[in-house]
Design a protein around this motif. Structure first.
Motif, short mmCIF file in Angstrom:
data_model
loop_
_atom_site.label_atom_id
_atom_site.label_comp_id
_atom_site.label_asym_id
_atom_site.label_seq_id
_atom_site.Cartn_x
_atom_site.Cartn_y
_atom_site.Cartn_z
N HIS A 20 40.27 30.03 48.52
CA HIS A 20 38.90 30.58 48.77
C HIS A 20 37.82 29.76 48.22
N HIS A 21 36.70 30.10 48.69
CA HIS A 21 35.39 29.13 48.44
C HIS A 21 35.33 28.74 47.01
N LEU A 22 35.41 29.44 46.15
CA LEU A 22 35.42 29.36 44.48
C LEU A 22 36.33 29.84 43.89
N GLU A 23 36.66 29.44 42.76
CA GLU A 23 37.63 30.08 41.82
C GLU A 23 36.98 29.95 40.26
N ALA A 24 36.91 31.12 39.71
CA ALA A 24 36.46 31.24 38.34
C ALA A 24 37.73 30.96 37.64
N HIS A 25 37.65 30.18 36.44
CA HIS A 25 38.85 30.58 35.23
C HIS A 25 37.95 30.82 34.09
N PHE A 26 38.53 31.93 33.51
CA PHE A 26 38.23 32.49 32.32
C PHE A 26 39.39 31.97 31.08
N GLU A 47 51.30 22.35 29.44
CA GLU A 47 51.93 23.47 29.72
C GLU A 47 52.37 24.50 28.83
N ASN A 48 51.17 25.26 28.41
CA ASN A 48 51.21 26.45 27.52
C ASN A 48 50.14 27.57 27.99
N VAL A 49 50.23 27.42 29.43
CA VAL A 49 49.12 28.40 29.78
C VAL A 49 49.89 29.52 30.76
N THR A 50 49.71 30.67 30.29
CA THR A 50 50.06 32.02 31.25
C THR A 50 48.72 32.15 32.14
N TRP A 51 49.07 32.03 33.52
CA TRP A 51 48.21 32.40 34.48
C TRP A 51 48.00 33.81 34.93
N LEU A 52 46.90 34.38 35.04
CA LEU A 52 46.83 35.52 35.50
C LEU A 52 45.68 35.56 36.61
N VAL A 53 46.11 35.58 37.91
CA VAL A 53 45.10 35.31 39.06
C VAL A 53 44.95 36.70 39.67
N GLN A 107 36.00 29.78 27.15
CA GLN A 107 34.84 29.34 28.13
C GLN A 107 35.26 29.86 29.33
N PHE A 108 34.35 29.81 30.41
CA PHE A 108 34.77 30.06 31.57
C PHE A 108 33.94 28.84 32.52
N HIS A 109 34.78 28.58 33.87
CA HIS A 109 34.05 27.25 34.62
C HIS A 109 34.42 27.57 35.94
N ARG A 147 47.38 29.29 25.61
CA ARG A 147 46.51 29.76 26.56
C ARG A 147 46.53 30.81 27.43
N ALA A 148 45.58 31.45 27.87
CA ALA A 148 45.82 32.44 29.06
C ALA A 148 44.52 32.24 29.90
N VAL A 149 44.76 32.09 31.12
CA VAL A 149 43.52 31.74 32.11
C VAL A 149 43.67 32.79 33.01
N VAL A 150 42.34 33.37 33.18
CA VAL A 150 42.42 34.51 34.22
C VAL A 150 41.53 33.84 35.40
N GLY A 151 42.19 33.78 36.47
CA GLY A 151 41.49 33.42 37.71
C GLY A 151 40.88 34.42 38.71
N VAL A 152 39.81 34.26 39.02
CA VAL A 152 38.97 35.09 40.11
C VAL A 152 38.57 34.39 41.32
N MET A 153 39.04 34.93 42.32
CA MET A 153 38.74 33.94 43.53
C MET A 153 37.26 34.73 44.12
N VAL A 154 36.37 33.98 44.64
CA VAL A 154 35.09 34.16 45.37
C VAL A 154 35.33 33.92 46.69
#
Ligand code: ZN
Length: 151
Positions: A27-33, A106-112, A11-13, A42-49
């Protein structure tokens, strides 16, 4: 693929404002994939907007966003390619962490991604209006090491 493991996008939000800050600046927004592997990691990809030109990835959502009086579910048959939302420069930060919503497993690899993508001021405003303060305040880095990969 991450460390030889296959992760599926589940999912993404969006958060307004961003949950991550870079050099202390949100940043104004951040998307999480949000991705998961077969083990449930989990692996969550963060993208700033940031503020700029209209974002083509977000454009199809705009006419279906709910407003304050009608909260209506919209099911779309459209397909999305998350790659189209990523910044051209693929430099990123990565660290082991947790989900930012309860129960914060606490099982998330964050990739921002270091560099933001752009969206128009109107797009940013519409998303932020819908999700006032839906971001978790910054947490201490603690003993974590944050790695930075440069494109
Ligand atoms: Zn999130």
């Amino acid at each position: 693929m991450l460390n030889g493991e296959h992760y599926e996008l589940i999912q993404f939000h969006f958060h307004g404002q961003s949950e991550h800050t870079i050099d202390g600046v949100p940043h104004h927004l951040e998307a999480h994939f949000v991705h998961a592997n077969a083990m449930g990691d989990r692996a969550v990809v963060g993208v700033m907007v940031s503020d700029g030109v209209e974002n083509a990835f977000l454009a199809p959502f705009m006419s279906h966003l709910p407003n304050y009086t009608t909260i209506k579910e919209h099911k779309s048959s459209q397909t999305f390619n998350a790659v189209n939302f990523l910044p051209a420069n693929r430099s990123y930060f990565t660290y082991p962490g947790s989900l930012t919503t309860p129960n914060c497993e606490e099982n998330v690899t964050w990739l921002v991604f270091e560099h933001p993508v752009e969206a128009s001021a109107l797009q940013i405003l519409r998303f932020r209006d819908l999700m006032p303060k839906n971001y978790r305040p910054q947490a201490d880095i603690g003993p974590r090491r944050i790695l930075h990969y440069q494109d």
